[in-house]
Design an enzyme around this catalytic site. Structure first.
Site, short mmCIF file in Angstrom:
data_model
loop_
_atom_site.label_atom_id
_atom_site.label_comp_id
_atom_site.label_asym_id
_atom_site.label_seq_id
_atom_site.Cartn_x
_atom_site.Cartn_y
_atom_site.Cartn_z
N GLY A 33 51.55 28.20 43.24
CA GLY A 33 51.61 29.10 42.10
C GLY A 33 52.04 30.50 42.50
N LEU A 35 54.35 32.11 41.09
CA LEU A 35 55.77 31.79 41.26
C LEU A 35 56.64 33.04 41.20
CD1 LEU A 35 56.06 28.57 39.04
CD2 LEU A 35 55.43 28.77 41.45
N HIS A 36 57.64 33.07 42.09
CA HIS A 36 58.63 34.15 42.09
C HIS A 36 60.01 33.51 42.04
CE1 HIS A 36 59.11 33.02 46.26
NE2 HIS A 36 57.84 33.30 46.52
N HIS A 39 60.74 30.49 44.25
CA HIS A 39 60.26 29.20 43.75
C HIS A 39 61.19 28.67 42.66
CE1 HIS A 39 56.15 30.82 45.01
NE2 HIS A 39 56.20 29.66 45.62
N GLN A 63 44.11 24.82 53.71
CA GLN A 63 45.17 25.33 54.58
C GLN A 63 45.00 26.81 54.91
OE1 GLN A 63 48.50 24.46 51.66
NE2 GLN A 63 49.34 26.34 52.54
N LYS A 153 62.00 29.50 53.99
CA LYS A 153 61.20 30.63 54.47
C LYS A 153 60.03 30.13 55.33
CE LYS A 153 58.43 34.45 53.11
NZ LYS A 153 57.21 33.69 53.35
N SER A 190 54.87 35.14 47.60
CA SER A 190 53.79 35.45 46.64
C SER A 190 52.94 36.59 47.16
CB SER A 190 52.91 34.22 46.43
OG SER A 190 53.71 33.15 45.99
O1 PAF Z 1 54.46 26.44 50.89
C1 PAF Z 1 53.47 26.40 50.14
O2 PAF Z 1 53.38 27.06 49.12
C2 PAF Z 1 52.32 25.47 50.51
O3 PAF Z 1 52.10 25.45 51.88
C3 PAF Z 1 52.48 24.05 49.96
C4 PAF Z 1 53.68 23.35 50.58
C5 PAF Z 1 52.63 24.10 48.46
C6 PAF Z 1 51.25 23.22 50.30
O4 PAF Z 1 50.10 23.78 49.73
#
Ligand code: PAF
Length: 289
Positions: A33, A35-36, A39, A63, A153, A190
């Site tokens: 999310g 989003l820019h 994305h 993560q 990126k 983001s």
């Molecule tokens: O690149 C990301 O935004 C995240 O690492 C991903 C691939 C959506 C996994 O959560």
């Protein structure tokens, strides 16, 4: 499918995908999310490839190696939905909650990523790539897309995901899109929302250093080039975490130029951690020698 729809459960998503005309393939754009335009380029690419595009929006807690980083990650779902609407029909937003992705009976995978997972982001963000591998595998298992679209990126992330897809023999084609930059050269992220105007200017040293490296690559070997570039970078207000010149496939640091050699940088600009990378040597330049 005529309008953008937002689904929160795997069951509803599967129902929706089953209604899909058998001939139209599915592309997945995994996101967290906020989003820019970067994305949106990924989504546009996906729209050009497949009949149905699933954009997943899930801030994946496992993560993040720092709890406060997860808590502070920007969440802008309403805005995300309204920008995606403008990209046309055939887009499905999949915005699951935690238990949808990680139900009680979920067994986390722990894939040996070898060198790919040990360097750069793997070294400075322990556990990060296992989190990415888990969530992306879950999303691929749920959506079963013909195409999965990622931005360059996160170069190391793509290498890790390709490894995982290959390891599990998953039937999806990884499509990559170039890093989207502001006119100033700053790579869209983001996290840029957290930068002040002054910090956004300071952060340009990342792009400048990589362009300097492109120039240095014509006269110096990677070790010398990296030393000069680090000196240049360290005159800025950013705090460098790493600057590596790597082989594009193995991600090993190189001491001789190879086709596709890349520079990868991670640095703190104030409190915000930024990463970026750039190709330094194109295929043509090596074959010219
Ligand atoms: O690149 C990301 O935004 C995240 O690492 C991903 C691939 C959506 C996994 O959560």
């Amino acid at each position: 499918m005529d309008d953008l729809i937002v689904l929160n459960t795997t069951e509803l998503l599967n129902q929706r995908l089953r209604q899909n005309d058998k001939k139209s393939s599915v592309a997945l754009v995994p996101t967290m999310g906020a989003l820019h335009d970067g994305h949106l380029e990924l989504v546009k690419k996906a729209v050009s490839l497949a009949g149905v595009v699933v954009v997943s929006i899930f801030v994946n807690p496992i993560q993040f190696n720092k709890k406060e980083d997860f808590e502070n990650y920007p969440r802008t779902l309403d805005n995300d939905i309204s920008v995606l609407k403008k990209l046309g029909s055939n887009i499905v937003v999949f915005a699951p909650n935690y238990s949808e992705i990680y139900p009680d009976n979920y067994n986390q995978i722990n894939l040996d990523l070898g060198h790919l997972g040990a360097v750069m982001e793997g070294k400075y963000r322990p556990g990060h790539f296992q989190g990415v591998v888990n969530v992306v595998k879950r999303l691929l298992d749920i959506v079963k897309p013909k195409f999965s679209v990622f931005g360059l990126k996160d170069y190391q992330q793509i290498a890790v995901i390709k490894f995982m897809v290959n390891y599990y023999n998953l039937n999806t084609e990884i499509i990559t899109c170039n890093t989207y930059r502001e006119n100033s050269g700053l790579a869209l992220s983001s996290r840029n929302r957290k930068l002040s105007n002054k910090e956004k200017e300071d952060a340009l040293v990342i792009n400048e250093t990589m362009i300097l490296l492109q120039i240095l690559s014509k006269r110096f070997n990677p070790i010398q080039a990296s030393r000069i570039a680090q000196q240049f970078f360290n005159r800025s207000s950013l705090k460098l975490e790493y600057l590596c010149i790597i082989d594009p496939d193995t991600l090993e640091e190189i001491d001789d130029w190879v086709p596709g050699a890349r520079s990868c940088i991670a640095a703190y600009c104030g409190e915000v951690r930024l990463i970026d990378n750039m190709e330094l040597i194109s295929l043509d330049r090596i074959s010219e020698k």
